[in-house]
Design a protein around this motif. Structure first.
Motif, PDB file in Angstrom:
ATOM      1  N   GLY A 114       5.492  68.426  62.463  1.00  0.00           N
ATOM      2  CA  GLY A 114       6.317  68.946  61.354  1.00  0.00           C
ATOM      3  C   GLY A 114       7.008  67.724  60.852  1.00  0.00           C
ATOM      4  O   GLY A 114       7.292  67.467  59.764  1.00  0.00           O
ATOM      5  N   SER A 115       7.641  66.728  61.800  1.00  0.00           N
ATOM      6  CA  SER A 115       8.237  65.520  61.289  1.00  0.00           C
ATOM      7  C   SER A 115       7.446  64.653  60.590  1.00  0.00           C
ATOM      8  O   SER A 115       7.614  64.047  59.284  1.00  0.00           O
ATOM      9  N   LYS A 116       6.066  64.644  60.985  1.00  0.00           N
ATOM     10  CA  LYS A 116       5.379  63.561  60.464  1.00  0.00           C
ATOM     11  C   LYS A 116       4.869  64.116  58.976  1.00  0.00           C
ATOM     12  O   LYS A 116       4.466  63.279  58.144  1.00  0.00           O
ATOM     13  N   MET A 117       4.822  65.309  59.145  1.00  0.00           N
ATOM     14  CA  MET A 117       4.057  65.963  57.807  1.00  0.00           C
ATOM     15  C   MET A 117       5.355  65.696  56.787  1.00  0.00           C
ATOM     16  O   MET A 117       4.816  65.451  55.565  1.00  0.00           O
ATOM     17  N   ASN A 118       6.405  65.967  57.240  1.00  0.00           N
ATOM     18  CA  ASN A 118       7.545  65.813  56.100  1.00  0.00           C
ATOM     19  C   ASN A 118       7.654  64.280  55.729  1.00  0.00           C
ATOM     20  O   ASN A 118       7.836  64.117  54.349  1.00  0.00           O
ATOM     21  N   GLU A 119       7.614  63.445  56.579  1.00  0.00           N
ATOM     22  CA  GLU A 119       7.516  61.890  56.043  1.00  0.00           C
ATOM     23  C   GLU A 119       6.317  61.780  55.102  1.00  0.00           C
ATOM     24  O   GLU A 119       6.477  61.134  54.052  1.00  0.00           O
ATOM     25  N   ALA A 120       4.997  62.366  55.554  1.00  0.00           N
ATOM     26  CA  ALA A 120       4.057  61.898  54.598  1.00  0.00           C
ATOM     27  C   ALA A 120       4.192  62.615  53.047  1.00  0.00           C
ATOM     28  O   ALA A 120       4.020  62.344  52.283  1.00  0.00           O
ATOM     29  N   ARG A 121       4.911  64.060  53.248  1.00  0.00           N
ATOM     30  CA  ARG A 121       5.209  64.476  51.910  1.00  0.00           C
ATOM     31  C   ARG A 121       6.122  63.826  50.956  1.00  0.00           C
ATOM     32  O   ARG A 121       6.001  63.746  49.673  1.00  0.00           O
ATOM     33  N   ALA A 122       6.879  62.956  51.927  1.00  0.00           N
ATOM     34  CA  ALA A 122       7.872  61.904  50.803  1.00  0.00           C
ATOM     35  C   ALA A 122       7.108  60.980  50.204  1.00  0.00           C
ATOM     36  O   ALA A 122       7.377  60.527  48.983  1.00  0.00           O
ATOM     37  N   GLY A 123       5.811  60.653  50.418  1.00  0.00           N
ATOM     38  CA  GLY A 123       4.956  60.083  49.650  1.00  0.00           C
ATOM     39  C   GLY A 123       3.870  60.504  48.781  1.00  0.00           C
ATOM     40  O   GLY A 123       4.269  61.797  48.481  1.00  0.00           O
ATOM     41  N   SER A 124       2.809  59.980  48.534  1.00  0.00           N
ATOM     42  CA  SER A 124       1.777  60.581  47.751  1.00  0.00           C
ATOM     43  C   SER A 124       0.684  61.062  48.538  1.00  0.00           C
ATOM     44  O   SER A 124       0.209  60.497  49.614  1.00  0.00           O
ATOM     45  N   PRO A 125      -0.083  62.267  48.193  1.00  0.00           N
ATOM     46  CA  PRO A 125      -1.063  62.647  48.879  1.00  0.00           C
ATOM     47  C   PRO A 125      -2.344  61.798  48.818  1.00  0.00           C
ATOM     48  O   PRO A 125      -2.326  60.876  48.061  1.00  0.00           O
ATOM     49  N   TYR A 126      -3.030  61.971  50.023  1.00  0.00           N
ATOM     50  CA  TYR A 126      -4.198  61.124  50.061  1.00  0.00           C
ATOM     51  C   TYR A 126      -5.054  61.393  48.919  1.00  0.00           C
ATOM     52  O   TYR A 126      -5.880  60.788  48.415  1.00  0.00           O
ATOM     53  N   ASP A 129      -1.859  64.555  62.190  1.00  0.00           N
ATOM     54  CA  ASP A 129      -2.566  63.494  61.295  1.00  0.00           C
ATOM     55  C   ASP A 129      -3.092  63.816  59.896  1.00  0.00           C
ATOM     56  O   ASP A 129      -3.156  62.989  59.063  1.00  0.00           O
ATOM     57  N   TYR A 130      -3.661  64.929  59.812  1.00  0.00           N
ATOM     58  CA  TYR A 130      -4.351  65.407  58.755  1.00  0.00           C
ATOM     59  C   TYR A 130      -4.003  66.709  58.501  1.00  0.00           C
ATOM     60  O   TYR A 130      -3.798  67.762  59.290  1.00  0.00           O
ATOM     61  N   PHE A 131      -3.332  67.125  57.070  1.00  0.00           N
ATOM     62  CA  PHE A 131      -3.068  68.470  56.875  1.00  0.00           C
ATOM     63  C   PHE A 131      -3.112  68.377  55.454  1.00  0.00           C
ATOM     64  O   PHE A 131      -3.150  67.656  54.355  1.00  0.00           O
ATOM     65  N   VAL A 132      -3.047  69.802  54.946  1.00  0.00           N
ATOM     66  CA  VAL A 132      -3.165  70.282  53.357  1.00  0.00           C
ATOM     67  C   VAL A 132      -1.968  71.268  52.895  1.00  0.00           C
ATOM     68  O   VAL A 132      -1.717  72.000  53.901  1.00  0.00           O
ATOM     69  N   ASP A 133      -1.510  70.968  51.977  1.00  0.00           N
ATOM     70  CA  ASP A 133      -0.711  71.781  51.261  1.00  0.00           C
ATOM     71  C   ASP A 133      -1.316  72.657  50.205  1.00  0.00           C
ATOM     72  O   ASP A 133      -1.945  72.141  49.305  1.00  0.00           O
ATOM     73  N   TYR A 189      -3.934  67.017  49.920  1.00  0.00           N
ATOM     74  CA  TYR A 189      -4.436  66.632  51.408  1.00  0.00           C
ATOM     75  C   TYR A 189      -3.698  65.307  51.690  1.00  0.00           C
ATOM     76  O   TYR A 189      -3.663  64.341  50.931  1.00  0.00           O
ATOM     77  N   TYR A 190      -3.172  65.290  52.832  1.00  0.00           N
ATOM     78  CA  TYR A 190      -2.630  64.150  53.318  1.00  0.00           C
ATOM     79  C   TYR A 190      -3.274  63.573  54.755  1.00  0.00           C
ATOM     80  O   TYR A 190      -3.634  64.474  55.664  1.00  0.00           O
ATOM     81  N   ALA A 191      -3.398  62.363  54.929  1.00  0.00           N
ATOM     82  CA  ALA A 191      -3.874  61.673  55.842  1.00  0.00           C
ATOM     83  C   ALA A 191      -3.306  60.457  56.447  1.00  0.00           C
ATOM     84  O   ALA A 191      -2.740  59.610  55.526  1.00  0.00           O
ATOM     85  N   THR A 192      -3.073  60.184  57.777  1.00  0.00           N
ATOM     86  CA  THR A 192      -2.352  59.177  58.090  1.00  0.00           C
ATOM     87  C   THR A 192      -2.850  57.707  57.498  1.00  0.00           C
ATOM     88  O   THR A 192      -2.050  56.723  57.728  1.00  0.00           O
ATOM     89  N   GLU A 193      -4.174  57.634  57.810  1.00  0.00           N
ATOM     90  CA  GLU A 193      -4.933  56.465  57.279  1.00  0.00           C
ATOM     91  C   GLU A 193      -6.006  56.823  56.535  1.00  0.00           C
ATOM     92  O   GLU A 193      -6.564  57.689  56.734  1.00  0.00           O
ATOM     93  N   ASP A 194      -6.593  55.822  55.865  1.00  0.00           N
ATOM     94  CA  ASP A 194      -7.862  55.945  55.190  1.00  0.00           C
ATOM     95  C   ASP A 194      -8.905  55.575  56.018  1.00  0.00           C
ATOM     96  O   ASP A 194      -9.323  54.314  56.248  1.00  0.00           O
ATOM     97  N   SER A 195      -9.701  56.454  56.738  1.00  0.00           N
ATOM     98  CA  SER A 195     -10.641  56.251  57.951  1.00  0.00           C
ATOM     99  C   SER A 195     -11.642  57.441  57.933  1.00  0.00           C
ATOM    100  O   SER A 195     -11.626  58.390  56.977  1.00  0.00           O
ATOM    101  N   MET A 196     -12.801  56.900  58.636  1.00  0.00           N
ATOM    102  CA  MET A 196     -14.123  58.108  58.554  1.00  0.00           C
ATOM    103  C   MET A 196     -13.490  59.309  58.840  1.00  0.00           C
ATOM    104  O   MET A 196     -13.839  60.511  58.460  1.00  0.00           O
TER     105      MET A 196
END
Length: 117
Positions: A19-31, A81-85, A97-104
């Motif tokens: 949940g903490s990781k997801m809230n941090e990601a939401r502060a930025g732009s989705p993948y 590490d990967y999630f969608v709202d 869609y949020y991803a921690t990095e641009d990877s395969m």
């Protein structure tokens, strides 16, 4: 009984970290942001099911779905590490869609969710 309680506590602890990781990601732009004409619940359940496919994701297969308010859902993997709202947008659905990095693995998750639109 004791093992069930310990398992539930471990899952709750992981959800807190995710949940903490997801809230941090939401502060930025989705993948990636996508749209669908389908109902929100249909899209969310399809993504959840797709992300649980062990033949595609192996031991990393995991998809969990929770309501996120206003009739939407969050579908996420173990660790977040990967999630969608998934939320309602007019007569359709918007998927962020949020991803921690641009990877395969991020691209495989994106491809799996795109089949649900």
């Amino acid at each position: 009984m004791r093992n069930m309680v310990l398992g539930a506590l471990a899952l709750a602890a992981l959800a807190g970290c995710a949940g903490s990781k997801m809230n941090e990601a939401r502060a930025g732009s989705p993948y990636k942001t996508l749209a669908s004409d389908k109902a929100t619940l249909v899209v969310a359940e399809c993504i959840q099911f797709g992300w649980q496919d062990e033949s595609v994701f192996g031991v990393d297969a995991g998809g969990f779905k929770e309501p996120n308010g206003a009739g939407g859902f969050t579908v996420y993997t173990t660790g977040g590490d990967y999630f969608v709202d998934v939320k309602s947008a007019g007569a359709g659905t918007t998927v962020n869609y949020y991803a921690t990095e641009d990877s395969m693995p991020a691209k495989r998750r994106l491809a799996a969710l795109a089949t649900c639109l």
